[in-house]
Design an enzyme around this catalytic site. Structure first.
Site, short mmCIF file in Angstrom:
data_model
loop_
_atom_site.label_atom_id
_atom_site.label_comp_id
_atom_site.label_asym_id
_atom_site.label_seq_id
_atom_site.Cartn_x
_atom_site.Cartn_y
_atom_site.Cartn_z
CG LEU A 178 -1.89 -1.17 1.36
CD1 LEU A 178 -2.80 -0.97 2.56
CD2 LEU A 178 -2.72 -1.35 0.08
N GLY A 218 2.21 -9.11 6.28
CA GLY A 218 2.67 -8.32 7.40
C GLY A 218 2.59 -6.84 7.08
N GLY A 219 2.30 -6.02 8.09
CA GLY A 219 2.22 -4.58 7.85
C GLY A 219 1.19 -4.27 6.79
CG ASP A 220 2.14 -1.17 4.03
OD1 ASP A 220 3.12 -1.94 4.15
OD2 ASP A 220 2.25 0.00 3.62
CD GLU A 221 5.92 -5.84 2.24
OE1 GLU A 221 6.13 -7.00 2.64
OE2 GLU A 221 6.79 -5.09 1.78
#
Length: 298
Positions: A178, A218-221
């Site tokens: 993102l 994970g995170g925005d992946e």
């Protein structure tokens, strides 16, 4: 010597559905739980009670498509032949209204009239707990989609060559990151960021095919694996997802765009899952650098 009445009372006191079998596999006695389970599930003594051969029950179940019935029969034969001291088999036994699992435990019966005792232990609670733990270990806790481990396992399975079978086609991999997500967290807080992640996953799932796997790495992946797809099909899927993720989010009354950089890779049978993910990741980074040439961040 134990009286016949006491033996029958002891059998009825057992909490698990239990049948006593003679050396040919015929049922010579059943307990109260066995009779009640049969009655509750549409059975009757003529088909499941005393005088019926348990091996015949297994054969009928196998003919009806129950794969576990073959193993149950093999276990019983081994016990009756003295080839093993016991046999155990876990198997599903669902009803139209509920999921159920049982443990079939078969033990030899010694004495003047040898045979076996078959008990069906209800293990539904344990299996449900095991499935819940397995689901938790394989899925992202926020969004509920697959995590990296599950995605890699499914991608490996899709890419695996099967001896003697034709290749099942290429497997597409999309790697997404993102753009501007950090600014959402910094400006509006992590609750707003979580809403963006949840909305992103919803859009991914809506636009992916039923056979595809959507995962949060994970995170925005995120990543999507698309088995049995062509290069054109993968390009169309990527375009559809890119367009969907470009739609604005409503955050604190404001329309905010959080676009995604999407990289694709078409892997073939025999390729390694880690390599396919890495190639898609590299393709995504190229897309991101082209869109943000002045930024070195992911």
């Amino acid at each position: 010597m134990v009286s016949e009445g006491l033996a029958s009372a002891v059998l009825d006191a057992l909490p698990d559905a239990t049948a006593v079998l003679d050396n040919s596999g015929s049922i010579v006695a059943v307990n109260h739980t066995w009779r009640m389970f049969a009655r509750d599930n549409g059975g009757h003594p003529g088909s499941t009670g005393v005088g019926v051969n348990y091996l015949d029950l297994c054969a009928r179940s196998a003919a009806a498509g129950c794969e576990d019935a073959h193993m149950a029969a093999a276990g019983l034969r081994a016990v009756l032949a003295g080839e093993t001291v016991h046999s155990e088999l876990e198997y599903p036994c669902p009803s139209p209204a509920a999921k159920r699992w049982f443990l079939l435990r078969i033990t030899p019966l010694a004495g003047a009239e040898p045979g076996a005792v078959a008990s069906h232990v209800n293990i539904t609670r344990r299996k449900m707990a095991e499935q819940a733990l397995a689901h938790k270990a394989a899925h992202d806790p926020l969004t509920g989609v697959a995590n990296r481990d599950l995605l890699t396992a499914r991608l490996s399975a899709a890419l695996a060559k099967r001896s003697g079978r034709p290749a099942r086609g290429d497997v597409g991999v999309l790697y997404l990151d993102l753009d501007g997500f950090k600014q959402v967290n910094d400006t509006y807080g992590h609750d707003a960021g979580d809403e963006v992640l949840l909305t992103t996953v919803h859009r991914l799932c809506v636009n992916a095919r039923p056979q595809d796997t959507v995962a949060r790495l994970g995170g925005d992946e995120f990543a999507v694996t698309a088995p049995r797809i062509t290069a054109d099909g993968l390009a169309a899927l990527a375009a559809r997802i890119t367009g969907a993720l470009a739609e604005p989010h409503l955050i604190h009354g404001q329309s905010i765009q959080v676009r995604a950089s999407v990289g694709t890779h078409l892997a073939g049978p025999g390729d390694l899952a880690d390599d396919a993910l890495r190639h898609a990741d590299q393709a995504m980074y190229i897309v991101k650098r082209a869109a943000h040439p002045d930024s070195n961040s992911r």
